[in-house]
Design a protein around this motif. Structure first.
Motif, short mmCIF file in Angstrom:
data_model
loop_
_atom_site.label_atom_id
_atom_site.label_comp_id
_atom_site.label_asym_id
_atom_site.label_seq_id
_atom_site.Cartn_x
_atom_site.Cartn_y
_atom_site.Cartn_z
N ASN A 180 2.52 5.68 6.21
CA ASN A 180 1.23 5.43 6.88
C ASN A 180 0.84 6.71 7.63
OD1 ASN A 180 -1.04 4.29 7.96
ND2 ASN A 180 0.01 3.01 9.45
N GLU A 181 0.53 7.73 6.83
CA GLU A 181 0.15 9.05 7.34
C GLU A 181 -1.17 9.47 6.71
OE1 GLU A 181 1.67 10.89 9.54
OE2 GLU A 181 3.83 10.50 9.51
N THR A 182 -1.91 10.28 7.42
CA THR A 182 -3.19 10.77 6.93
C THR A 182 -3.02 11.65 5.70
OG1 THR A 182 -4.18 10.69 9.13
CG2 THR A 182 -5.20 12.19 7.54
N ASN A 183 -3.91 11.47 4.73
CA ASN A 183 -4.00 12.37 3.59
C ASN A 183 -4.77 13.62 4.05
OD1 ASN A 183 -4.67 13.74 1.24
ND2 ASN A 183 -5.04 11.88 0.06
N TYR A 184 -4.02 14.56 4.62
CA TYR A 184 -4.66 15.74 5.20
C TYR A 184 -5.46 16.56 4.18
CZ TYR A 184 -2.72 15.32 9.88
OH TYR A 184 -2.45 14.91 11.15
N PRO A 185 -4.95 16.79 2.96
CA PRO A 185 -5.75 17.57 2.01
C PRO A 185 -7.11 16.94 1.73
CG PRO A 185 -3.48 17.44 1.29
CD PRO A 185 -3.59 16.52 2.45
N ARG A 186 -7.16 15.60 1.63
CA ARG A 186 -8.44 14.95 1.33
C ARG A 186 -9.37 14.96 2.53
NH1 ARG A 186 -10.90 9.65 1.61
NH2 ARG A 186 -12.56 9.64 0.05
N ILE A 187 -8.84 14.64 3.72
CA ILE A 187 -9.69 14.46 4.90
C ILE A 187 -9.99 15.77 5.60
CG2 ILE A 187 -9.88 13.32 7.15
CD1 ILE A 187 -10.10 11.43 4.76
N ALA A 203 -11.27 5.49 5.76
CA ALA A 203 -10.36 4.43 6.22
C ALA A 203 -9.12 4.28 5.35
CB ALA A 203 -11.11 3.10 6.30
N ARG A 204 -9.25 4.43 4.04
CA ARG A 204 -8.10 4.25 3.17
C ARG A 204 -7.12 5.42 3.25
NH1 ARG A 204 -12.29 5.66 -0.25
NH2 ARG A 204 -11.95 7.43 -1.66
N SER A 205 -7.61 6.59 3.76
CA SER A 205 -6.82 7.81 3.69
C SER A 205 -6.36 8.34 5.03
CB SER A 205 -7.66 8.93 3.00
OG SER A 205 -8.11 8.52 1.74
N ARG A 206 -6.82 7.78 6.11
CA ARG A 206 -6.60 8.39 7.43
C ARG A 206 -5.91 7.40 8.36
NH1 ARG A 206 -11.79 10.75 10.70
NH2 ARG A 206 -10.82 11.08 12.75
N ALA A 207 -4.80 7.83 8.95
CA ALA A 207 -4.05 6.97 9.87
C ALA A 207 -4.86 6.73 11.13
CB ALA A 207 -2.71 7.60 10.22
N TYR A 208 -4.89 5.48 11.55
CA TYR A 208 -5.59 5.13 12.79
C TYR A 208 -4.74 5.50 14.01
CZ TYR A 208 -8.61 2.15 9.87
OH TYR A 208 -9.49 1.67 8.93
N ARG A 209 -5.44 5.75 15.11
CA ARG A 209 -4.76 6.06 16.37
C ARG A 209 -4.49 4.82 17.21
NH1 ARG A 209 -2.54 5.97 20.35
NH2 ARG A 209 -2.38 7.47 22.07
#
Length: 895
Positions: free
Chosen positions: A261-268, A52-58
């Motif tokens: 407010n973008e997803t942390n792609y490397p982490r997720i 939740a802290r790292s991924r942008a919601y849709r």
């Protein structure tokens, strides 16, 4: 006119947009169906708390008691860090469904304290521990416990001992519709000075990533630093300015942090993302000490002021913020007249509720009402879900797995929701449920009648209601079947919202036309044999039966449901009442009234006479579900539960003068009864005796003798009557569980007064013993109707076996008292709803806090299930008000 009522009128007339901003953020967006793009539909695993802290919601946003505009484009909420935690506190933590021993459950202490209907003033409290938050302990310990053990709650870990926590109080006051003041007050209740980082955050929901034609801005929105604050620009919403400062002394200027407010792609996803500045930047900046993760150019789509505070013991620090639309500055610079505005709005809120809440209440009852209304208003939420897009995927994203096209909600492709809705609980149930909404609107009608009407109409609109007439049940499965209480809610809101002589007939008719479609769906889909006996499925009562009544019936069998048939009888009577109300000014409704009268009598006849005694068991004096297996004799499922009590709620009283004023209806009623004389036994007529006792007609499913027998069980302490209301299952099943054996398998139902001991429906609710407000409310209301007909001519032993005799009005009032007592402190200051959590009775900073749980322990009254299900449990507010009115009024007429 009180100022708040004036605001409501201005908003209703579209003169000023007072409702545009409010506490519309969910308390949990992660783990929801909307955010699940998996092939197997496992929402909890598809988007867990750790993402939740790292991924942008849709489809939405969440925050810590946060706010947004009504389309959730621009949001604000605090982030907190005590210097110990592994995670920046931006949202409430709780257990996913598979992690808790009783299903999903929030593991935080937070409270909704106040709100006006336009949210011109709101107040909420969050209790933040000073020690490291026990995420792992809460998850591991609860997961290891059995269903027969209690849950480990946050306070059980000892983390609040010695007052080592902060009270974080958030208040918001609107100076005008788009000039919003936000005050965060942090108090250290511990014995020593303690450090806390407070980050008032402002961010845009990510609407630019998905290629969404409904709301995609022409340009990506932007927040950037300007002078002493921020400027936030959005094509559709407008340009806003944001300021923040603190009452505490700080070393140098307060730093501002910026990211996207973008997803942390490397982490997720272990891939490269579109931006080096991502959603979890503030977490990584504070907790991991990474200074390069925030944007040095001071711009982005998410920003925060960073206040690092050392607060002495027993003292408070205040952070003051302001968000206003650029052109709506009210002639004031920065934070001018901040405190004065808060004082005005609080005074106006007090004036508003002084007119709503009876003035002869105790302090405890006033708290119940004020915090009950607050919880109801705080659990309004932006709900966005477009099934077609969700199934097919977004224009700029990868296509979802093909399995989804035949999976959950796939036959609801017309569904399009982007609205502010009343939620059952913004953490555990952050989605609407059709029958929950119906009950919510009863207390809502007293404070915001326009919103109550809007919510009921909304679920009947063509972008919610299925083309076949079914109402969407809830997000987890729209095709499940909730009890048909929508018509009842429409009728009650119609009566509550407006005074006699000024009632909204247009609202009533608009709803009625759509309800006709829904009623037809019920008749066509749930009366499978065309015999006026219904088998609607689990009907919202989850695990009350011996098996899942929607899916797990023995092979080749059908179920004649006592509660399903009762719900439909009640639906008929409500539609009859509405038609009779409309008929004087709209004559065609006389014909429709006749249709519902005849249909109700047919249902009543089937319930009592089909195959002999219908669903009535003469030996036990109770209604039961009947299982039909092939051509064999019906098998009564002898579980004494709400299933057999609900037939008594199908009751109404019609005044003879109403019948006589509608000659067409009277003529058809007389013809029907003359040609079907065997059905006359289901109509009781009380002839007129003077002006005070006009003629009345009683329509009810149980005949008088069966009603009295059912009532004797209802009012028996050894069966349904608890000190705190009506149990959902007879206590007699504690000693004598019901066992059903068929095809070599056995299933058991026993009295379980507390948390569920079965995994049925996820194990997160229990209808096998506890006290539930919605069904209690309907039973009390039914008793009032019976009393309106019988008066003192019908008295019963109350409680059964006590030797005390009471009329039904006296019984109804006492049941109200039992339910209200759940929230009233005893001589030691402890409220039954808090069980053994004695801090609520002994510690000053906890004493005046009230929670409205999902349901309550059948013996102790302890609150269980979702802790903030203020929605239908806010019915207690209606009971407090009605009880006072009944005790002080000589008019016994049920209206």
């Amino acid at each position: 006119m009180e100022i708040e009522k004036k605001r409501l009128a201005e908003d209703e007339a579209r003169e000023k947009n007072w409702r545009r901003w409010g506490p519309y953020l969910s308390e949990r967006q992660w783990g929801t169906v909307r955010e699940d793009y998996s092939a197997n539909g496992d929402s909890w695993s598809a988007f867990p708390h750790d993402h939740a802290r790292s991924r942008a919601y849709r489809w939405g946003e969440d925050g810590l008691q946060g706010w947004s505009d009504r389309q959730c484009r621009l949001c604000f909420a605090p982030a907190l860090w005590n210097g110990q935690d592994d995670i920046l506190k931006e949202r409430l933590f709780g257990l996913a469904g598979p992690e808790g021993n009783h299903g999903e459950d929030v593991k935080e202490c937070y409270y909704y304290l106040d709100s006006t209907p336009t949210h011109s003033y709101t107040k909420a409290l969050y209790k933040y521990p000073q020690a490291k938050f026990p995420y792992i302990q809460l998850r591991d310990e609860n997961k290891s416990r059995s269903r027969n053990e209690g849950e480990l709650e946050l306070a059980d870990t000892g983390i609040f001992n010695d007052g080592r926590y902060f009270d974080v109080v958030q208040e918001v006051a609107k100076r005008s519709p788009q000039d919003i003041l936000w005050r965060i007050t942090v108090t250290n209740h511990g014995p020593e000075a303690s450090e806390i980082h407070v980050l008032p955050q402002l961010w845009f929901r990510n609407t630019w990533k998905w290629g969404n034609e409904y709301e995609e801005p022409r340009h990506k929105p932007l927040i950037q630093r300007e002078k002493d604050g921020l400027i936030a620009d959005h094509d559709l919403l407008g340009t806003f300015r944001f300021f923040a400062e603190t009452s505490a002394e700080t070393k140098g200027p307060v730093p501002w942090l910026f990211t996207e407010n973008e997803t942390n792609y490397p982490r997720i996803f272990k891939t490269k993302g579109p931006s080096p500045y991502v959603k979890d930047a503030f977490h990584r900046y504070l907790i991991e000490g990474l200074e390069t993760v925030v944007n040095p150019s001071e711009k982005g789509t998410k920003a925060a002021a960073h206040f690092k505070l050392m607060i002495p013991p027993g003292e408070s620090v205040t952070i003051c913020c302001r968000l206003h639309e650029e052109g709506e500055d009210n002639g004031l610079a920065g934070l001018d007249q901040f405190e004065e505005t808060f004082a005005e709005r609080l005074a106006e809120a007090n004036d508003f509720y002084q007119a709503i809440i009876p003035d002869n209440l105790s302090h405890a009852e006033e708290l119940i009402c004020r915090q009950g209304y607050a919880g109801l208003l705080w659990t309004k939420q932006f709900f966005y879900y477009v099934i077609k897009d969700w199934l097919e995927g977004d224009r700029d994203g990868p296509p979802p797995p093909r399995e989804r096209l035949k999976g959950r909600n796939s036959d609801w492709q017309h569904f399009f929701a982007r609205d502010i809705l009343s939620m059952p609980d913004k953490w555990e149930y952050p989605w609407f449920a059709a029958w929950d909404t119906a009950f919510h609107m009863i207390p809502f009608a007293a404070v915001d009648p326009s919103f109550a009407k809007h919510q009921l109409l909304l679920l009947l609109r063509e972008w919610y209601m299925h083309p076949n007439g079914q109402l969407p049940a809830y997000e987890w499965n729209f095709s499940d079947v909730n009890p048909p209480v929508h018509a009842w809610a429409v009728w009650r809101v119609y009566k509550i919202a407006d005074a006699k002589g000024h009632r909204d007939l247009d609202f009533l008719e608009r709803c009625f036309q759509k309800l006709l479609v829904n009623f037809t769906w019920w008749v066509n889909r749930k009366d499978v044999e065309g015999r006026h006996v219904f088998g609607g499925g689990f009907l919202g009562l989850d695990n009350i039966g011996v098996f899942d009544r929607s899916h797990c019936l023995p092979s080749g069998s059908i179920l004649h449901q006592a509660d399903g048939t009762a719900w439909m009888g009640s639906y008929c009577l409500t539609m009859l009442s509405i038609a009779l109300e409309l008929a004087p000014t709209r004559p065609p409704y006389e014909d429709i009234a006749s249709k519902f009268l005849e249909h109700f009598i047919s249902i009543t006849d089937a319930m009592n006479s089909l195959g002999g005694n219908g669903l009535w068991d003469e030996e036990d004096g109770f209604y039961y579900d009947n299982l039909i297996v092939g051509q064999d004799k019906p098998i009564p499922l002898k579980i004494r539960s709400l299933v057999g009590l609900l037939p008594m709620i199908a009751v109404t009283v019609i005044k003879q003068k109403t019948i006589d004023s509608l000659p067409g209806f009277r003529k058809r009623m007389d013809w029907f009864l003359a040609n079907r004389p065997e059905l006359l036994k289901y109509i009781n007529v009380r002839k007129a005796v003077g002006q005070k006792n006009p003629g009345r007609v009683l329509l009810a499913i149980p005949p008088e003798d069966r009603f009295i027998k059912t009532l004797s069980r209802l009012l028996d302490p050894n069966e349904f009557l608890s000190d705190y209301g009506i149990r959902s299952l007879s206590k007699a099943h504690g000693d004598k569980p019901f066992v059903f054996s068929h095809d070599g398998q056995s299933n058991t139902v026993s009295y379980v007064p507390g948390e569920s001991d079965t995994a049925m429906f996820g194990g997160n609710s229990n209808w096998r013993g506890p006290i539930w407000f919605p069904t209690n409310f309907l039973i009390i209301e039914a008793l009032e109707r019976y009393h309106y007909y019988y008066g003192d001519t019908l008295k019963v032993e109350y409680p059964t076996g006590s030797g005390n005799i009471a009329n039904l009005r006296e019984v109804a009032i006492d049941l109200c008292d039992r339910l209200i007592s759940l929230f009233v402190p005893d001589e030691n200051g402890n409220r039954p709803c808090f069980g053994e959590a004695h801090r609520y009775g002994e510690v000053d900073h906890w004493k005046d806090l009230v929670l409205f749980h999902e349901y309550f322990h059948g013996e102790t009254g302890e609150g269980l299930g979702a802790s903030h299900q203020t929605g239908w449990t806010a019915l207690v507010v209606r009971l407090v008000r009605e009880r006072r009115e009944k005790l002080t009024s000589e008019n016994n007429e049920w209206d």
